[in-house]
Scaffold this active site. Structure first.
Site, PDB file in Angstrom:
ATOM      1  N   ARG A 158      -9.975   1.072   8.373  1.00 49.79           N
ATOM      2  CA  ARG A 158      -9.369  -0.181   8.760  1.00 49.79           C
ATOM      3  C   ARG A 158     -10.396  -1.133   9.346  1.00 49.79           C
ATOM      4  NH1 ARG A 158      -3.831   0.388   8.373  1.00 49.79           N
ATOM      5  NH2 ARG A 158      -2.739  -1.140   9.633  1.00 49.79           N
ATOM      6  N   ARG A 191      11.705  -5.469   4.671  1.00 50.68           N
ATOM      7  CA  ARG A 191      11.371  -4.050   4.472  1.00 50.68           C
ATOM      8  C   ARG A 191      12.345  -3.135   5.223  1.00 50.68           C
ATOM      9  NH1 ARG A 191       5.488  -1.850   5.511  1.00 50.68           N
ATOM     10  NH2 ARG A 191       5.741  -2.863   7.525  1.00 50.68           N
ATOM     11  N   ARG A 218      11.061  -1.497  10.808  1.00 47.18           N
ATOM     12  CA  ARG A 218       9.974  -1.170  11.734  1.00 47.18           C
ATOM     13  C   ARG A 218       9.884  -2.186  12.863  1.00 47.18           C
ATOM     14  NH1 ARG A 218       4.752   0.269   8.127  1.00 47.18           N
ATOM     15  NH2 ARG A 218       3.783  -1.022   9.730  1.00 47.18           N
ATOM     16  N   ARG A 249      -0.764  -9.086  13.141  1.00 47.39           N
ATOM     17  CA  ARG A 249      -1.322  -8.068  12.228  1.00 47.39           C
ATOM     18  C   ARG A 249      -2.156  -8.732  11.127  1.00 47.39           C
ATOM     19  NH1 ARG A 249       3.984  -5.374  10.652  1.00 47.39           N
ATOM     20  NH2 ARG A 249       2.787  -4.198   9.106  1.00 47.39           N
ATOM     21  N   LYS A 275       0.837  -1.210   0.000  1.00 52.28           N
ATOM     22  CA  LYS A 275       0.000   0.000   0.000  1.00 52.28           C
ATOM     23  C   LYS A 275       0.876   1.267   0.000  1.00 52.28           C
ATOM     24  CE  LYS A 275      -2.143  -1.138   3.839  1.00 52.28           C
ATOM     25  NZ  LYS A 275      -1.413  -2.408   4.111  1.00 52.28           N
TER      26      LYS A 275
END
Ligand code: AP5
Ligand code: MG
Length: 217
Positions: A88, A127, A160, A171, A13
């Site tokens: 969300r 990431r 992160r 998540r 995203k």
């Protein structure tokens, strides 16, 4: 164009939002990025959000909705926006609908980025994010020229906290339980476009821009 991006953690995203927003000249509004900035600068909002983010849970709606309401009231969002990470859950979607009604407008499109869980885990484990400009990289799939340094601005890259494997699993559960019902919600309202988000970043961007070409102004 008034657009929402929806998809599981790691679907891309944030990556796609930066290119779509640039191509369509609209601001990218990422609730995750706004929360992380507030955590880093130690604001009251950041203090409230941190514990939820660290565990991979959603920040309470009253905190999140107020933040988005304020952001959408800024001048640059009048002509359009790309929301990344909001809504969300269905209550957030209902409030967004009412906010847009009050502004005399509506969503043009909700773009769902479709990828499977194995790919999500591969993407999140590698990431890296720029501390300075927020650009998202991947150590294997989209690496910067110099390891640890952002190509765009020379900033330092970091991993992160919520990309640890246990938190990623949680998540994904939160996505399945609370966020994925939005796909049916927006399909019923005739604004959903599903997009295959696998393959190289550039190819996904081309498909996304093509799917959005007739949406909004
Ligand atoms: P948020 O920051 O929104 O996290 P998320 O939804 O879990 O999504 P991510 O940012 O992890 O993934 P992404 O889809 O943006 O993928 P990316 O482009 O980085 O939210 C974080 C937290 O904030 C939440 O857990 C919650 O606590 C809170 N929060 C936020 N919004 C909220 C709300 N509305 N209500 C309540 N709480 C809220 O890509 C991932 C990696 O893959 C990158 O390394 C990238 O380089 C790579 N990649 C991307 N595309 C490709 C590709 N095509 N091929 C290969 N690699 C790719
Ligand atoms: Mg993101």
């Amino acid at each position: 164009m008034r657009c929402v991006l929806v998809g599981p953690p790691g679907a891309g995203k944030g990556t796609q939002a930066q290119y779509i927003a640039q191509a369509r000249l609209i601001p990218k509004i990422s609730t995750g990025d706004i929360f992380r900035l507030n955590v880093r600068t130690g604001t009251e909002l950041g203090v409230k959000a941190k514990q939820y983010m660290d565990s991979g849970d959603l920040v309470p709606d009253e905190v999140t909705i107020e933040m988005v309401r304020n952001r959408l009231a800024e001048d640059d969002a009048v002509k359009g926006f790309l929301l990344d990470g909001f809504p969300r859950n269905v209550p957030q979607a209902e409030v967004l609908g009412r906010m847009l009604d009050e502004m005399g407008t509506r969503l043009d499109v909700v773009l769902e980025l479709v990828v499977d869980d194995d790919e999500v885990v591969r993407r999140l484990s590698g990431r890296r994010t720029c501390r300075n400009c927020g650009t998202v990289w991947h150590v294997d799939f989209d690496p910067p020229a110099v390891e640890g340094i952002c190509d765009r601005c020379g900033g330092e890259l970091f991993q992160r906290d919520d990309d640890r494997s246990e938190t990623v699993r949680h998540r994904l559960e939160v996505y399945a339980e609370q966020t994925s019902p939005l796909v049916a919600y927006y399909a019923e309202r005739g604004v959903l476009i599903g997009l295959d988000a696998t393959g190289p970043v550039d190819n996904v961007t081309d498909r996304a821009l093509d799917a959005l070409r007739h949406q909004g102004d």
